[in-house]
Enzyme design. Structure first.
Site, short mmCIF file in Angstrom:
data_model
loop_
_atom_site.label_atom_id
_atom_site.label_comp_id
_atom_site.label_asym_id
_atom_site.label_seq_id
_atom_site.Cartn_x
_atom_site.Cartn_y
_atom_site.Cartn_z
CB SER A 7 24.19 -107.16 54.03
OG SER A 7 25.12 -106.78 53.75
CG HIS A 32 22.12 -106.45 50.69
ND1 HIS A 32 21.53 -105.29 49.70
CD2 HIS A 32 23.51 -104.92 50.93
CE1 HIS A 32 21.88 -104.26 50.05
NE2 HIS A 32 22.48 -103.74 51.02
CG ASP A 34 26.22 -103.45 52.03
OD1 ASP A 34 25.33 -102.69 50.92
OD2 ASP A 34 26.49 -104.11 52.84
CG MET A 36 30.48 -100.34 51.21
SD MET A 36 30.77 -99.89 52.90
CE MET A 36 31.14 -101.83 53.40
CG MET A 67 26.66 -97.77 50.06
SD MET A 67 26.72 -98.76 51.14
CE MET A 67 27.09 -100.03 51.20
CG MET A 136 21.30 -96.26 53.52
SD MET A 136 21.83 -98.15 53.01
CE MET A 136 22.63 -97.84 54.71
N GLY A 141 28.24 -97.61 55.14
CA GLY A 141 29.81 -97.83 55.71
C GLY A 141 30.55 -98.72 56.57
N GLY A 143 28.84 -102.63 58.92
CA GLY A 143 27.74 -103.48 59.40
C GLY A 143 27.64 -103.08 61.10
N GLY A 144 26.85 -103.61 61.90
CA GLY A 144 26.77 -104.03 62.95
C GLY A 144 26.70 -102.67 64.03
N GLY A 175 20.80 -101.80 57.30
CA GLY A 175 20.98 -100.99 58.29
C GLY A 175 20.78 -101.48 60.00
N GLY A 176 20.99 -102.32 60.44
CA GLY A 176 20.87 -102.16 61.99
C GLY A 176 19.57 -103.68 61.99
N GLY A 196 22.58 -108.04 57.45
CA GLY A 196 23.94 -108.39 58.17
C GLY A 196 24.53 -108.94 58.95
#
Ligand code: DX5
Ligand code: ZN
Length: 221
Positions: A7, A32, A34, A36, A67, A136, A141, A143-144, A175-176, A196
């Site tokens: 990401s 990837h 994203d 938003m 998104m 998801m 919304g 990263g991290g 995510g994560g 990411g």
């Protein structure tokens, strides 16, 4: 083989060309991207010009994650920018079925994503229109964030639904995802891992690539 989809949100944006080149030299075939809108998500990023700039830089498979509350009006722009796969959210305010059909009509691969609160059963009727399902594993919304266990539990259910269709549909998580939990999400059914900060933020990304691709992974960094 498990596909890695780095990401860009987790990359050093001031050195994006080098960051992308690094992933390519590691043998990573997907990116990837994203998008938003500040409505569907609290934050804003990045737009079709950004996808276009990356398209001109690499031949990697561009996995574009919309998104957006109203993805329909932007599909054509992302196709023109060079997206290979466009994922929309089941929870968007357009009709997800119409949006998936519009993406497919452009000859681009289709993805459908669900947020943490959406049960997998909600999208079962749409699977015939999907090339990829994105579960998801954080609230969209940022990263991290930390991987949500309640979302990991959905993976075997989605995998079973996919098997029932008799079609090859990618099962992606976003995510994560980190070195320490990738094996677990793969065991639960995922075969595309968005990473990411877990990839761009680590010292030994080649170890992650070997774990995902297997021992014979090309690794020249
Ligand atoms: C979250 C985005 C993710 C994000 C993942 O809304 O969809 O793609 O960049 O970042 P990490 O891997 O750092 O959790
Ligand atoms: Zn994403």
């Amino acid at each position: 083989m498990t596909i890695l989809s780095p990401s860009i949100l987790g990359a050093d944006l001031l050195h994006l060309g080098e960051e992308i080149e690094k992933t390519r030299r590691l043998g990573i075939r997907w990116l990837h991207l994203d998008q938003m809108d500040g409505l569907f998500t609290p934050t804003i990023a990045f737009g079709p010009q950004f996808v276009r700039a990356i398209r001109l830089k690499t031949d990697q498979f561009l996995d574009v994650h919309l998104m957006l509350e109203y993805p329909m009006q932007h599909i054509e722009d992302f196709v023109a920018a060079g997206a290979d796969l466009i994922t929309i959210h089941y929870e968007c305010k357009d009709d997800p079925e119409k949006a998936l059909r519009a993406i497919a009509a452009h000859g681009v691969k289709t993805g459908l994503s669900i947020k943490p609160a959406t049960p997998p059963e909600a999208i079962e009727h749409l699977l015939p229109l999907c090339d990829l399902v994105l579960v998801m594993t954080v609230q969209p919304g940022y990263g991290g964030q930390t991987l949500r266990e309640d979302c990991v539990k959905k993976l075997p259910i989605v995998k079973e639904m996919i098997q029932k269709t008799g079609r090859d549909i990618y099962l992606e998580v976003d995510g994560g995802i980190k070195a320490g939990n990738m094996e677990r999400v793969v065991k639960a059914g995922a075969n595309v891992l968005v990473m990411g900060t877990g990839l761009f933020g680590v010292r030994n990304p080649e170890r992650i690539v070997s774990a995902a691709h297997g021992e014979d992974a090309p690794c020249t960094l």
